[in-house]
Design a protein around this motif. Sequence first.
Motif, PDB file in Angstrom:
ATOM      1  N   ASP A 128       0.825  -1.201   0.000  1.00  0.00           N
ATOM      2  CA  ASP A 128       0.000   0.000   0.000  1.00  0.00           C
ATOM      3  C   ASP A 128       0.864   1.259   0.000  1.00  0.00           C
ATOM      4  N   ALA A 129       1.943   1.241   0.777  1.00  0.00           N
ATOM      5  CA  ALA A 129       2.830   2.411   0.859  1.00  0.00           C
ATOM      6  C   ALA A 129       3.477   2.710  -0.486  1.00  0.00           C
ATOM      7  N   ILE A 130       3.778   1.665  -1.247  1.00  0.00           N
ATOM      8  CA  ILE A 130       4.384   1.861  -2.572  1.00  0.00           C
ATOM      9  C   ILE A 130       3.350   2.403  -3.557  1.00  0.00           C
ATOM     10  N   LEU A 131       2.155   1.795  -3.555  1.00  0.00           N
ATOM     11  CA  LEU A 131       1.114   2.191  -4.494  1.00  0.00           C
ATOM     12  C   LEU A 131       0.661   3.622  -4.271  1.00  0.00           C
ATOM     13  N   ARG A 132       0.562   4.018  -2.991  1.00  0.00           N
ATOM     14  CA  ARG A 132       0.022   5.349  -2.701  1.00  0.00           C
ATOM     15  C   ARG A 132       1.001   6.472  -3.027  1.00  0.00           C
ATOM     16  N   LEU A 133       2.216   6.145  -3.402  1.00  0.00           N
ATOM     17  CA  LEU A 133       3.136   7.179  -3.882  1.00  0.00           C
ATOM     18  C   LEU A 133       2.569   7.855  -5.122  1.00  0.00           C
ATOM     19  N   CYS A 134       1.791   7.093  -5.890  1.00  0.00           N
ATOM     20  CA  CYS A 134       1.186   7.642  -7.113  1.00  0.00           C
ATOM     21  C   CYS A 134      -0.334   7.594  -7.097  1.00  0.00           C
ATOM     22  N   PHE A 135      -0.888   6.536  -6.505  1.00  0.00           N
ATOM     23  CA  PHE A 135      -2.322   6.305  -6.636  1.00  0.00           C
ATOM     24  C   PHE A 135      -3.025   6.254  -5.278  1.00  0.00           C
ATOM     25  N   VAL A 136      -4.331   6.521  -5.310  1.00  0.00           N
ATOM     26  CA  VAL A 136      -5.149   6.397  -4.108  1.00  0.00           C
ATOM     27  C   VAL A 136      -5.412   4.916  -3.856  1.00  0.00           C
ATOM     28  N   THR A 137      -5.174   4.475  -2.639  1.00  0.00           N
ATOM     29  CA  THR A 137      -5.325   3.066  -2.276  1.00  0.00           C
ATOM     30  C   THR A 137      -6.474   2.903  -1.283  1.00  0.00           C
ATOM     31  N   PRO A 138      -6.929   1.665  -1.069  1.00  0.00           N
ATOM     32  CA  PRO A 138      -7.983   1.446  -0.068  1.00  0.00           C
ATOM     33  C   PRO A 138      -7.600   1.963   1.313  1.00  0.00           C
ATOM     34  N   ASN A 139      -6.372   1.699   1.760  1.00  0.00           N
ATOM     35  CA  ASN A 139      -5.959   2.156   3.088  1.00  0.00           C
ATOM     36  C   ASN A 139      -5.946   3.678   3.171  1.00  0.00           C
ATOM     37  N   MET A 140      -5.463   4.311   2.129  1.00  0.00           N
ATOM     38  CA  MET A 140      -5.399   5.768   2.116  1.00  0.00           C
ATOM     39  C   MET A 140      -6.803   6.373   2.163  1.00  0.00           C
ATOM     40  N   HIS A 141      -7.709   5.820   1.383  1.00  0.00           N
ATOM     41  CA  HIS A 141      -9.046   6.410   1.293  1.00  0.00           C
ATOM     42  C   HIS A 141      -9.882   6.137   2.541  1.00  0.00           C
ATOM     43  N   LYS A 142      -9.580   5.057   3.276  1.00  0.00           N
ATOM     44  CA  LYS A 142     -10.391   4.737   4.447  1.00  0.00           C
ATOM     45  C   LYS A 142     -10.384   5.873   5.465  1.00  0.00           C
ATOM     46  N   TRP A 143      -9.263   6.597   5.591  1.00  0.00           N
ATOM     47  CA  TRP A 143      -9.215   7.709   6.543  1.00  0.00           C
ATOM     48  C   TRP A 143     -10.211   8.802   6.180  1.00  0.00           C
ATOM     49  N   HIS A 144     -10.502   8.914   4.895  1.00  0.00           N
ATOM     50  CA  HIS A 144     -11.456   9.934   4.453  1.00  0.00           C
ATOM     51  C   HIS A 144     -12.867   9.631   4.961  1.00  0.00           C
ATOM     52  N   HIS A 145     -13.128   8.381   5.322  1.00  0.00           N
ATOM     53  CA  HIS A 145     -14.448   7.980   5.808  1.00  0.00           C
ATOM     54  C   HIS A 145     -14.498   7.906   7.329  1.00  0.00           C
ATOM     55  N   SER A 146     -13.473   8.399   7.995  1.00  0.00           N
ATOM     56  CA  SER A 146     -13.464   8.408   9.448  1.00  0.00           C
ATOM     57  C   SER A 146     -14.564   9.318   9.993  1.00  0.00           C
ATOM     58  N   ARG A 147     -15.073   8.950  11.156  1.00  0.00           N
ATOM     59  CA  ARG A 147     -16.092   9.754  11.826  1.00  0.00           C
ATOM     60  C   ARG A 147     -15.519  11.062  12.370  1.00  0.00           C
ATOM     61  N   ILE A 148     -14.211  11.094  12.578  1.00  0.00           N
ATOM     62  CA  ILE A 148     -13.538  12.280  13.105  1.00  0.00           C
ATOM     63  C   ILE A 148     -13.331  13.270  11.963  1.00  0.00           C
ATOM     64  N   GLN A 149     -13.842  14.497  12.117  1.00  0.00           N
ATOM     65  CA  GLN A 149     -13.863  15.444  11.000  1.00  0.00           C
ATOM     66  C   GLN A 149     -12.474  15.780  10.478  1.00  0.00           C
ATOM     67  N   ALA A 150     -11.499  15.917  11.384  1.00  0.00           N
ATOM     68  CA  ALA A 150     -10.142  16.251  10.947  1.00  0.00           C
ATOM     69  C   ALA A 150      -9.585  15.191  10.009  1.00  0.00           C
ATOM     70  N   GLU A 151     -10.027  13.959  10.179  1.00  0.00           N
ATOM     71  CA  GLU A 151      -9.586  12.869   9.304  1.00  0.00           C
ATOM     72  C   GLU A 151     -10.454  12.791   8.053  1.00  0.00           C
ATOM     73  N   THR A 152     -11.741  13.108   8.200  1.00  0.00           N
ATOM     74  CA  THR A 152     -12.618  13.147   7.032  1.00  0.00           C
ATOM     75  C   THR A 152     -12.162  14.205   6.034  1.00  0.00           C
ATOM     76  N   ASP A 153     -11.688  15.343   6.551  1.00  0.00           N
ATOM     77  CA  ASP A 153     -11.223  16.428   5.691  1.00  0.00           C
ATOM     78  C   ASP A 153      -9.790  16.201   5.229  1.00  0.00           C
ATOM     79  N   SER A 154      -9.537  15.032   4.694  1.00  0.00           N
ATOM     80  CA  SER A 154      -8.211  14.688   4.160  1.00  0.00           C
ATOM     81  C   SER A 154      -8.391  13.639   3.069  1.00  0.00           C
ATOM     82  N   ASN A 155      -7.342  13.438   2.279  1.00  0.00           N
ATOM     83  CA  ASN A 155      -7.329  12.393   1.246  1.00  0.00           C
ATOM     84  C   ASN A 155      -8.545  12.478   0.313  1.00  0.00           C
ATOM     85  N   TYR A 156      -8.680  13.639  -0.332  1.00  0.00           N
ATOM     86  CA  TYR A 156      -9.786  13.865  -1.261  1.00  0.00           C
ATOM     87  C   TYR A 156      -9.514  13.293  -2.659  1.00  0.00           C
TER      88      TYR A 156
END
Length: 256
Positions: free
Chosen positions: A180-208
Amino acid sequence: MSPTIQFGAIVAVCALLWIVESIVPLFNYRGKRVRHALPNFGLTIVLFAMNIAFSFASVFAAAYALRNHIGALFLVDWPWPVEAVLAIAGLDLFTYFAHASMHKSRIGWRFHRVHHCDTQVDVTTAYRQHPGETIFRIAWQLAGIVAFGVPLWVLAVYLTLSSVNALFEHANVRVPERLDAILRLCFVTPNMHKWHHSRIQAETDSNYSNILSVWDRLFGTYTGKTGYTDIEYGLNGLDGEVSRSMSKLLQLPFVR
């Protein structure tokens, strides 16, 4: 690429990821999986119908840009492979703007929270989208087509890539952290995008970002946090029946 082939590819990828989610899930499902997926599938059907209905607008925008030589790509006579890459990057940039603006505007967020109130993010969440959000995104897409002078065939390629990647980044699959760490250097990955769905707003407002992760890095909205299994999905106050009923999800933007 014909709409039939595009639709077939999307259905095949969705089915494959549904199976993979059963084998190596990131989190264990609570309740019945099919029951959770039903409203998401309903909104998916509405989404595809609206995209087909509004496809004429994209055709008109691309034809208008070509006829009048409008757009950044007409400034230089690029080889077609370079033109395709630049056009895809340009469309992805405007998709980033569309997504970020929905979080930052009151009206946009009222529609977009339909997507975010899902408490169990998986492959079916990818197209859980209110029709109002669809119109908002199409408007930004049209702006991107004209701004860059995107050829229609490149638009078709981008939309196919975007659709497939949306399924992948929402999928409830456990991806090895090193990969995942290698892929996300260029592309959005499942792990990266999951933080965008966090209930915590500071985390939701990231990884757009949509396909290319560079936009979050460039605009300072990137988070590379780990501990994905600890993420709590959903939105406070929208955990009840409103998040599990298609009719209530369609009414949600108009309810305080």
